[in-house]
Design an enzyme around this catalytic site. Structure first.
Site, short mmCIF file in Angstrom:
data_model
loop_
_atom_site.label_atom_id
_atom_site.label_comp_id
_atom_site.label_asym_id
_atom_site.label_seq_id
_atom_site.Cartn_x
_atom_site.Cartn_y
_atom_site.Cartn_z
N GLY A 45 0.82 -1.20 0.00
CA GLY A 45 0.00 0.00 0.00
C GLY A 45 0.85 1.25 0.00
N GLU B 231 -8.97 -1.06 1.17
CA GLU B 231 -8.09 -1.63 2.19
C GLU B 231 -8.88 -2.42 3.22
OE1 GLU B 231 -5.64 1.33 4.10
OE2 GLU B 231 -5.75 2.69 2.39
N TYR C 72 1.57 -10.47 2.11
CA TYR C 72 1.66 -9.86 0.78
C TYR C 72 1.76 -10.97 -0.26
CZ TYR C 72 2.80 -5.38 3.01
OH TYR C 72 2.76 -4.23 3.75
N1 RBF Z 1 -9.03 7.15 6.11
C1 RBF Z 1 -9.55 8.39 6.16
O1 RBF Z 1 -8.92 9.33 5.71
N2 RBF Z 1 -10.80 8.63 6.68
C2 RBF Z 1 -11.56 7.63 7.20
O2 RBF Z 1 -12.68 7.88 7.65
C3 RBF Z 1 -11.01 6.30 7.19
N3 RBF Z 1 -11.70 5.26 7.71
C4 RBF Z 1 -11.15 4.00 7.70
C5 RBF Z 1 -11.86 2.95 8.26
C6 RBF Z 1 -11.34 1.66 8.26
C7 RBF Z 1 -12.13 0.54 8.88
C8 RBF Z 1 -10.06 1.41 7.68
C9 RBF Z 1 -9.48 0.03 7.68
C10 RBF Z 1 -9.35 2.46 7.13
C11 RBF Z 1 -9.87 3.77 7.12
N4 RBF Z 1 -9.19 4.83 6.57
C12 RBF Z 1 -9.73 6.10 6.61
C13 RBF Z 1 -7.95 4.58 5.81
C14 RBF Z 1 -6.71 4.96 6.56
O3 RBF Z 1 -6.43 6.32 6.28
C15 RBF Z 1 -5.58 4.12 6.06
O4 RBF Z 1 -5.81 2.77 6.35
C16 RBF Z 1 -4.30 4.59 6.63
O5 RBF Z 1 -3.26 3.98 5.93
C17 RBF Z 1 -4.21 4.36 8.13
O6 RBF Z 1 -2.98 4.82 8.62
P1 ADP Z 2 0.75 -1.29 3.32
O1 ADP Z 2 0.90 0.19 3.23
O2 ADP Z 2 1.74 -2.03 2.47
O3 ADP Z 2 -0.65 -1.74 3.05
P2 ADP Z 2 0.24 -1.77 6.16
O4 ADP Z 2 1.01 -1.14 7.28
O5 ADP Z 2 -1.18 -1.32 5.91
O6 ADP Z 2 1.12 -1.66 4.85
O7 ADP Z 2 0.26 -3.33 6.45
C1 ADP Z 2 -0.51 -4.17 5.65
C2 ADP Z 2 0.05 -5.58 5.60
O8 ADP Z 2 0.14 -6.15 6.91
C3 ADP Z 2 -0.88 -6.50 4.83
O9 ADP Z 2 -0.61 -6.47 3.43
C4 ADP Z 2 -0.58 -7.87 5.45
O10 ADP Z 2 0.48 -8.51 4.74
C5 ADP Z 2 -0.12 -7.55 6.86
N1 ADP Z 2 -1.12 -7.79 7.92
C6 ADP Z 2 -0.81 -8.37 9.13
N2 ADP Z 2 -1.89 -8.45 9.90
C7 ADP Z 2 -2.94 -7.93 9.21
C8 ADP Z 2 -4.33 -7.76 9.51
N3 ADP Z 2 -4.86 -8.15 10.69
N4 ADP Z 2 -5.13 -7.19 8.56
C9 ADP Z 2 -4.60 -6.80 7.39
N5 ADP Z 2 -3.28 -6.94 7.04
C10 ADP Z 2 -2.45 -7.50 7.94
MG MG Z 3 -2.42 -0.94 3.97
#
Ligand code: RBF
Ligand code: ADP
Ligand code: MG
Length: 153
Positions: free
Chosen positions: A16, A80, A92
């Site tokens: 990501g 995501e 991954y």
């Molecule tokens: N990002 C936002 O900017 N606003 C949101 O309301 C928001 N809600 C989220 C809710 C869930 C359940 C998840 C998994 C992600 C959400 N995110 C949101 C995304 C978030 O910005 C992203 O996963 C970042 O990388 C977290 O650090």
């Molecule tokens: P990225 O920016 O690459 O998405 P994250 O910090 O969001 O990095 O971490 C995501 C990665 O963490 C996933 O691709 C997966 O391999 C691993 N992971 C470990 N535990 C979880 C979980 N409970 N839910 C989702 N991803 C998880």
């Molecule tokens: Mg991610």
């Protein structure tokens, strides 16, 4: 929403934005572009709950966000999934399947990272409760989650 949900999606987990969601305690497995593009055009952005599994493994509760992450001002739409489970290792490249069953809220901006994390933790709580309802729990056994993995996604 009733016509669009449940929505079934599967794809290989990609890297990501590398913002360290994991360090915040909320890792999110990102779907590749082709999966994001295949979402129904009328599916609203926002936060959803449902079931997920990795490589046809144990079926687990999940929350999923679709949109442009207003807090981070993303220019690219992302999809995501946070699986509500503690994994021993990253996955991954593995195939993630999700069944999106319900909508929680739209994506929004927050004035601090703590508020974003607080909102996501509330989403997780809501997902846990909703998924225990019989009409949602039944999807845990859905064939989609166990069918042969398509190698071209
Ligand atoms: N990002 C936002 O900017 N606003 C949101 O309301 C928001 N809600 C989220 C809710 C869930 C359940 C998840 C998994 C992600 C959400 N995110 C949101 C995304 C978030 O910005 C992203 O996963 C970042 O990388 C977290 O650090
Ligand atoms: P990225 O920016 O690459 O998405 P994250 O910090 O969001 O990095 O971490 C995501 C990665 O963490 C996933 O691709 C997966 O391999 C691993 N992971 C470990 N535990 C979880 C979980 N409970 N839910 C989702 N991803 C998880
Ligand atoms: Mg991610």
């Amino acid at each position: 929403m009733e016509q669009i949900l449940p929505h079934f999606a599967e794809g290989k987990v990609v890297k990501g934005f590398g913002r360290g969601s994991k360090e915040l305690g909320i890792p999110t497995a990102n779907f590749p572009e082709n999966v994001v593009e295949n979402l129904p055009k009328d599916l609203p952005g926002g936060v959803y709950y449902g079931w997920a599994n990795v490589d046809n493994g144990e079926v687990l509760k999940m929350v999923l966000s679709i949109g442009w992450n207003p807090y981070y001002h993303n220019t690219k739409k992302s999809m995501e999934t946070h699986v509500i489970h503690t994994f021993k290792e990253d996955f991954y490249g593995s195939t993630l399947k999700v069944i999106m069953l319900g909508y929680i809220r739209p994506m929004r901006d927050f004035s601090s990272l703590d508020e974003l994390i607080g909102a996501i933790n509330d989403d997780i709580q809501e997902a846990k409760e909703k998924l225990d309802l019989p009409e949602n729990a039944s999807y845990k056994q859905n064939n989609f989650l166990f069918d042969e993995i398509k190698e071209d996604v």
